[in-house]
Motif scaffolding. Structure first.
Motif, short mmCIF file in Angstrom:
data_model
loop_
_atom_site.label_atom_id
_atom_site.label_comp_id
_atom_site.label_asym_id
_atom_site.label_seq_id
_atom_site.Cartn_x
_atom_site.Cartn_y
_atom_site.Cartn_z
N ASP A 66 -7.11 1.22 -0.87
CA ASP A 66 -7.46 2.61 -1.17
C ASP A 66 -6.30 3.53 -0.84
OD1 ASP A 66 -8.93 4.97 -1.66
OD2 ASP A 66 -10.74 4.11 -0.79
N SER A 67 -6.08 4.52 -1.67
CA SER A 67 -4.95 5.43 -1.49
C SER A 67 -5.31 6.72 -0.75
CB SER A 67 -4.37 5.82 -2.86
OG SER A 67 -5.34 6.53 -3.63
N ALA A 68 -6.58 6.87 -0.33
CA ALA A 68 -7.01 8.14 0.26
C ALA A 68 -8.01 7.91 1.38
CB ALA A 68 -7.63 9.04 -0.81
N HIS A 127 0.82 -1.21 0.00
CA HIS A 127 0.00 0.00 0.00
C HIS A 127 0.86 1.26 0.00
CE1 HIS A 127 -2.32 3.31 1.84
NE2 HIS A 127 -3.29 2.80 1.12
N GLN A 128 0.37 2.27 -0.73
CA GLN A 128 0.90 3.63 -0.64
C GLN A 128 -0.26 4.61 -0.64
OE1 GLN A 128 3.63 4.56 -3.84
NE2 GLN A 128 5.35 3.51 -2.86
N TRP A 129 -0.14 5.63 0.17
CA TRP A 129 -1.07 6.75 0.05
C TRP A 129 -0.73 7.54 -1.20
CZ3 TRP A 129 -4.85 5.81 3.13
CH2 TRP A 129 -4.64 5.26 4.39
N ARG A 162 -7.08 -0.36 3.80
CA ARG A 162 -7.71 -1.58 3.30
C ARG A 162 -9.00 -1.82 4.08
NH1 ARG A 162 -2.21 -2.66 3.85
NH2 ARG A 162 -1.12 -3.26 1.92
N TYR A 163 -10.03 -2.24 3.41
CA TYR A 163 -11.30 -2.49 4.08
C TYR A 163 -12.16 -3.39 3.20
CZ TYR A 163 -12.45 1.53 1.06
OH TYR A 163 -12.57 2.39 -0.01
N TRP A 164 -13.17 -4.00 3.82
CA TRP A 164 -14.14 -4.83 3.10
C TRP A 164 -15.39 -4.01 2.84
CZ3 TRP A 164 -13.23 -9.65 1.19
CH2 TRP A 164 -12.06 -10.30 1.64
N LEU A 165 -15.92 -4.11 1.63
CA LEU A 165 -17.07 -3.33 1.21
C LEU A 165 -18.13 -4.29 0.66
CD1 LEU A 165 -17.61 -0.21 0.97
CD2 LEU A 165 -16.99 -0.44 -1.45
N PRO A 166 -19.40 -4.09 1.01
CA PRO A 166 -20.45 -4.92 0.40
C PRO A 166 -20.39 -4.83 -1.12
CG PRO A 166 -21.34 -3.70 2.26
CD PRO A 166 -19.94 -3.16 2.02
#
Length: 213
Positions: free
Chosen positions: A184-186, A52-54, A191-195
């Motif tokens: 996600d970079s922003a 990951h990178q922002w 990192r997350y789980w999305l429906p």
């Protein structure tokens, strides 16, 4: 709902500021169940490792998302600046998802194709194709890059309450919980789980880049 597992515009992209590296990461994989037969084993959930990178500017979400997808293949040598040059990204963002597809193919990430100009909301057939493309890509160790429009009615919980044009990477799926894993970079959560249905609402009207196995 347990989703069945299958054996794949236009506007410039802009985010409202750059996230900071102190953001939380909702990165746990749900419990994996497996179905077995004499010929094939299919996991109901899978996620890829990414670096990951922002994003380094307010308009480099496209380069950052492309880099996340490259790192899923172990390709880590390209900076966001180099990818921005290859993508044609300027202060207005990355104009089109097909630019991401071209760069992923040029840099050896896989056999990527573009799905674009999706209706809003997506039709059932478009949603089914999106799910299949995510599963097929992740099962082939490739991430999906999505161009999205986040609005107050469809936004992830940690996003600003405004309309935002953005890119993120999809690096996993879980069919038992009907969710996809986002890199996600922003906006403070890496990192997350999305429906899945929410992810489809975000992508509707834009497009995505997936690996055609």
């Amino acid at each position: 709902m347990k989703r069945q597992i299958a054996a794949g515009l236009g506007a410039a992209t802009l985010t409202l500021g750059i996230a900071v590296s102190t953001g939380a990461s909702a990165d746990a994989l749900p419990q994996t169940q497996q179905q077995t037969s004499s010929r094939v084993e299919i996991a109901s959930s899978r996620m890829l490792e990414t670096v990951h990178q922002w994003q380094e500017t307010g308009y480099w979400c496209g380069p950052a998302a492309t880099r996340h997808a490259l790192t899923a293949r172990g390709i880590e040598s390209y900076s966001q600046s180099e990818l921005a040059d290859r993508l044609g990204t300027d202060t207005g963002g990355t104009d089109h998802i097909s630019q991401v597809t071209g760069v992923l193919n040029d840099l050896g990430a896989g056999n990527y194709k573009t799905v674009e100009t999706l209706s809003d909301p997506m039709s059932d057939s478009q949603k089914a194709a999106l799910w299949d493309h995510i599963v097929e890509s992740v099962n082939a160790d490739r991430a999906v890059v999505a161009n999205i429009i986040s609005m107050p009615s469809s936004k992830p919980d940690h996003y600003p309450n405004s309309t935002i044009y953005h890119y993120f990477t999809i690096s996993g799926y879980d069919s038992d919980t009907d969710r996809v894993r986002i890199v996600d970079s922003a906006f403070g959560v890496a990192r997350y789980w999305l429906p899945f249905d929410q992810a489809a609402r975000l992508i509707a009207g834009k497009g995505y880049s997936y690996h055609d196995a």
